[in-house]
Design a protein around this motif. Structure first.
Motif, PDB file in Angstrom:
ATOM      1  N   TYR A 132      -2.779   6.139   7.471  1.00  0.00           N
ATOM      2  CA  TYR A 132      -2.884   6.901   6.228  1.00  0.00           C
ATOM      3  C   TYR A 132      -2.965   5.964   5.022  1.00  0.00           C
ATOM      4  CZ  TYR A 132      -1.868  11.246   8.802  1.00  0.00           C
ATOM      5  OH  TYR A 132      -1.929  12.314   9.666  1.00  0.00           O
ATOM      6  N   MET A 142       0.826  -1.222   0.000  1.00  0.00           N
ATOM      7  CA  MET A 142       0.000   0.000   0.000  1.00  0.00           C
ATOM      8  C   MET A 142       0.855   1.265   0.000  1.00  0.00           C
ATOM      9  SD  MET A 142      -2.896  -0.728   2.833  1.00  0.00           S
ATOM     10  CE  MET A 142      -4.066  -2.074   2.786  1.00  0.00           C
ATOM     11  N   ARG A 171     -10.227   5.579   0.356  1.00  0.00           N
ATOM     12  CA  ARG A 171     -10.576   6.694  -0.533  1.00  0.00           C
ATOM     13  C   ARG A 171     -10.645   6.191  -1.981  1.00  0.00           C
ATOM     14  NH1 ARG A 171      -7.364  10.046   1.463  1.00  0.00           N
ATOM     15  NH2 ARG A 171      -8.835  10.916   2.934  1.00  0.00           N
ATOM     16  N   ARG A 172      -9.741   5.286  -2.328  1.00  0.00           N
ATOM     17  CA  ARG A 172      -9.772   4.672  -3.667  1.00  0.00           C
ATOM     18  C   ARG A 172     -11.094   3.911  -3.861  1.00  0.00           C
ATOM     19  NH1 ARG A 172      -8.352  -0.411  -5.497  1.00  0.00           N
ATOM     20  NH2 ARG A 172      -7.617  -1.074  -3.462  1.00  0.00           N
ATOM     21  N   GLU A 226      -6.038   5.879   2.474  1.00  0.00           N
ATOM     22  CA  GLU A 226      -5.870   6.085   1.023  1.00  0.00           C
ATOM     23  C   GLU A 226      -6.585   4.987   0.243  1.00  0.00           C
ATOM     24  OE1 GLU A 226      -1.653   6.030   1.243  1.00  0.00           O
ATOM     25  OE2 GLU A 226      -1.584   8.043   2.130  1.00  0.00           O
ATOM     26  N   GLN A 227      -6.462   3.745   0.714  1.00  0.00           N
ATOM     27  CA  GLN A 227      -7.126   2.649   0.007  1.00  0.00           C
ATOM     28  C   GLN A 227      -8.641   2.785   0.086  1.00  0.00           C
ATOM     29  OE1 GLN A 227      -5.622   0.509  -2.000  1.00  0.00           O
ATOM     30  NE2 GLN A 227      -3.713   1.561  -1.499  1.00  0.00           N
TER      31      GLN A 227
END
Lengths: 600, 247
Positions: free
Chosen positions: A136, A98, A143-144, A140-141
């Motif tokens: 974080y 990640m 959010r993807r 981020e994942q």
């Protein structure tokens, strides 16, 4: 087709559960009281354990498992902990993929450091803000996945109740923290991942949101709560007025030494008392030693309750590379440079080992369709958590709960989602409850009452526990519940009303405070973080069992259930000599041999 | 008794008029701004002795790692938890970061700052959480730069101090440039390098930055904003030129 999962809490556990549920084809809605990126997981500093064995020191998941069970004084469910340790190397690889900027070796591999209660370098880290970096990456994942419309976030929404229909969890009710709107949301399954409850103690190393009220709400709705009395007190924190700030165990992992003055000379008391592990004894052991030095022997620095955590003998550049983030915290909040002068520290409430009861294979609670994972759940750490196992258990339990909720939903004959009539009735019920909070016109201030409860709990239900004081604490908590009824809701605003929200939380925090204290009072032995001078020994004959708390109007009802001991036979837990090294190898060989037997 | 005097800019809701209210709270050693706001919660009375409502504010970790408690303190946008009273001139003025939507008092909504991360695909586009072996090896130098950038808390301070950022302008915000640099540096993150640069090419993109460098001097985590913005500007330009020839 039924496919709706609600996840409450957007820390590491909640987001990991969300990601894996979404990957299993579920539509996920995440509810969080803060933008998820600000969750308390960011506060974890030192690292995450996993026997990836890149150091050539013979480390194995089996040894990690042994250290975890031994460190937890044999109260953790062994199969759960074993699965977690076996999966830890895969979790490190996943988070590396990640993009977590893990600190690296010269060859570009993940570097590992030492941590308490384990002899091998097993802790991967990203500087000294590992939790932030892991958090974080999963943020981020998610959010993807949000970008792919598989996940939807409801940030700044507070969970205020589950909806139970036909004895199954059918959704939740939540309140918008900006507009104060109360709304019911249907779901086929709900996963609670709301973290620990340190804020019940007032000042702790926890973030302000870690008040435990979400766990308290489901407890009051009939969910069993396990091992409430096991609260970890971290040995090294900077005491403060607003909170106690953690100074990571990694400081000792990188060579930091604990000492105070005795007869005018530095006394490295942990090294003297525990020659086999020295400064890297588990947290409960280090905390009791510091307590004894400061409170019983009155040898704290300047006569105050503090001892030194000393890094000054270590190269400043190495310190910056590996511990920079925590050194900055110390400099910023205390004003001294820990590269030059020893830090002054004292123990603080830190981690909640107990939590919502769940079946550790599925992470489902005793209410069908309601799951729990992360620090708010109890399975993995027993009576004391090893350092750097918290990030691991958050991620691992989330990665079990997500797919497990998906499996549960796929097995349903029809959707669990609450009907519109039920949703409307639930909204009405909670709107009425909120109106009652706003209408409170007594004389007590809810923040003051919370403060008093924190002081009471810290003084009586932390490092040293004595039955007469626990009994008195229960009496005072009952008085607090009466005083609660006389609260004044000084804020009537229909907008961002933090006072009214706090009043609701406080009610559920009080229930859990009572449960922690009652559990501690009942358990007449000493085990891990739970220490009673009156009963200084571990007593497996009577107390090698999990405490189960069930809510009632008149206070908690306690019962007990067996601990899963299917892999390791309990032995005496000591750290002055090394009794754990090599046990993982023995265990692995024994289980391999047993496996061969089964095949025959 | 030693006290701390505070002057707080308050408003009831987003569109309500703002007003100043003064408070005086007992001083304690090593106290910070959040500790003062907590005292007001416990005794919601203003400096004139009149009962009032507790001040609405955001806070969480209280050790400057979560990014919640950004506000304007004595005219400077920063984290309130690390604003120690001993270092501040009194009366201490507290104002919300008004480049963002103000919910109430000091309580703000920074959703736009998170949405910006989505626009530049600030993630490594992994195939999923299934077992796929170890991640790519990369050097300590790259890791250390990525780590320095990855400490950004999305606290919003850089947006508050930026003359080109506001709810009326299109600029995406200074904070995305370092993120683009960091994900483009990651061996697998680099697979989406062009998409990230493209997102910063047009209106609202990196050229809305007027180089005031306010973000550089205000960032609480000393994120390498100056270098990142310069690098992204140059790469976006080259990427634009390249696309002219390939289209």
């Amino acid at each position: 087709m039924a496919n709706k999962v609600i996840v409450i809490g957007g820390g590491l556990a909640g987001l990991m559960a969300s990601m894996r549920a979404a990957e299993a084809g579920m539509q996920v809605q995440i509810f969080s009281v803060v933008p998820v990126k600000r969750s308390h997981s960011v506060c974890a500093q030192g690292g995450i354990n996993g026997a990836l064995h890149t150091k050539g020191d013979g480390d194995t998941p089996a040894q990690h498992f042994y250290d975890t069970i031994y460190g937890g004084d044999f109260l953790a469910n062994q199969t759960a902990a074993k699965n977690m340790c076996d999966n830890a190397p895969r979790i490190l690889e996943l988070f590396d993929r990640m993009g977590v900027p893990f600190t690296r070796t010269p060859e570009g591999n993940l570097d590992f450091r030492h941590f308490g209660g384990q002899k091998l370098a097993r802790t991967a880290f990203a500087g000294a803000s590992t939790g932030q970096q892991l958090m974080y990456a999963i943020d981020e994942q998610v959010r993807r996945l949000e970008d792919q419309k598989k996940v939807e976030k409801f940030e700044n929404w507070e969970f205020i109740g589950t909806i139970i229909e036909n004895d199954k969890c059918a959704g939740i009710v939540a309140q918008n923290m900006f507009t104060m709107e109360i709304k019911a949301f249907p779901a086929d399954a709900v996963i609670i991942a709301t973290g620990g409850l340190g804020v019940i103690y007032g000042r702790s190393t926890n973030s302000t949101i870690n008040n435990g009220s979400a766990a308290g709400i489901v407890y009051a709705q009939g969910v069993k709560y396990a091992n409430a009395e096991f609260i970890q007190i971290h040995p090294t924190a900077i005491p403060g007025d607003d909170k106690n700030r953690l100074m990571s165990e990694s400081a000792r992992g990188e060579g930091g030494r604990i000492w105070t003055y005795k007869d005018g000379k530095p006394w490295y008391f942990l090294e003297e008392m525990y020659p086999a592990y020295g400064n890297l004894v588990p947290r409960d052991i280090a905390t009791r030693a510091i307590f004894s030095v400061c409170i019983d022997q009155r040898l704290g620095i300047n006569g105050e309750n503090q001892v030194y955590l000393d890094l000054t003998h270590i190269d400043a550049h190495e310190l910056d590379r590996k511990l920079g983030a925590i050194l900055e915290i110390y400099e910023q909040f205390v004003g001294d440079d820990p590269r030059k002068v020893p830090m002054k520290i004292f123990p603080s409430v830190h981690y909640t080992m107990g939590g919502i009861w769940s079946d550790y294979h599925t992470h489902m609670t005793n209410i069908p369709g309601l799951f729990a994972c992360g620090e708010c759940e109890y399975s993995y750490h027993g009576a004391n958590r090893l350092g750097a196992n918290s990030l691991l258990s958050a991620i691992y339990s989330g990665s079990v709960a997500g797919p497990s909720a998906a499996n549960y939903i796929k097995g349903l004959e029809k959707s669990n989602e609450a009907s519109s009539d039920v949703l409307a009735a639930e909204e009405k019920k909670y709107q009425a409850e909120y109106a009652e909070i706003l209408a409170m016109r007594g004389t007590e201030n809810p923040f003051v009452l919370h403060d008093e409860m924190g002081v009471l709990m810290t003084e009586n239900v932390t490092v040293v526990r004595e039955n007469p004081r626990l009994e008195k604490t229960l009496d005072i908590l009952k008085e607090f519940k009466e005083r609660y009824k006389n609260i004044n809701c000084s804020d009537q605003s229909a907008n961002g009303n933090q006072t009214a929200l706090h009043i609701r939380r406080l009610k559920y925090m009080m229930n859990l405070a009572e449960l922690i204290t009652a559990g501690a009072l009942a358990r007449n032995e000493s085990r891990g973080a739970h220490y009673k001078p009156e009963f200084p020994q571990r007593n497996d004959d009577e107390w090698l069992k999990t405490t189960i708390g069930t809510y009632s109007e008149n206070g908690p009802v306690l019962s007990y259930e067996d601990v899963d001991l299917s892999h390791i036979k309990p032995v005496k837990r000591v750290y002055d000599v090394d009794n754990a090294s090599g046990k993982g190898k023995e265990l692995a060989e024994k289980e391999a041999a047993a496996g061969e037997e089964d095949k025959k | 008794m030693k006290t701390v005097r505070l002057k707080i800019k308050r408003r009831e809701s987003e569109n309500a008029p703002s007003y100043w209210e003064e408070f005086e709270v007992p001083y304690r050693p090593a106290m910070n701004v959040i500790a003062c706001l907590m005292v007001i919660q416990k005794n919601p009375v203003n400096a004139q002795g009149q009962p009032t409502t507790p001040v609405a504010f955001e806070s969480n970790c209280l050790e400057e790692v979560c990014g919640s408690c950004s506000m304007v303190i004595n005219g400077k946008a920063r984290q309130a938890c690390s604003a120690l009273i001993d270092n501040l001139k009194q009366p201490i003025t507290l104002e919300p970061m008004d480049k963002f939507k103000v919910i109430r008092d000091l309580y703000i909504d920074r959703q736009a700052f998170f949405d910006a991360l989505r626009k530049v695909k600030a993630w490594v586009d992994i195939d999923g959480s299934q077992e796929l072996g170890q991640g790519p090896r990369y050097s300590r130098q790259v890791q250390e730069l990525r780590y320095d950038i990855s400490r950004c808390m999305t606290c919003g301070v850089c947006g508050q101090v930026c003359p080109n950022y506001s709810s009326n302008t299109k600029f995406i915000g200074p904070h995305v440039a370092p993120q683009v640099v960091s994900f483009n540096l990651h061996p697998n993150g680099a697979f989406n390098k062009e998409e990230r640069l493209e997102a910063l090419m047009d209106e609202g993109g990196i050229f809305e930055c007027g180089n005031s460098q306010n973000c550089v001097t205000s960032c609480p985590k000393e994120i390498p904003l100056r270098q990142s913005i310069a690098q992204v500007k140059s790469e976006v330009t080259w990427s634009g030129i390249k696309s002219l020839f390939t289209k």
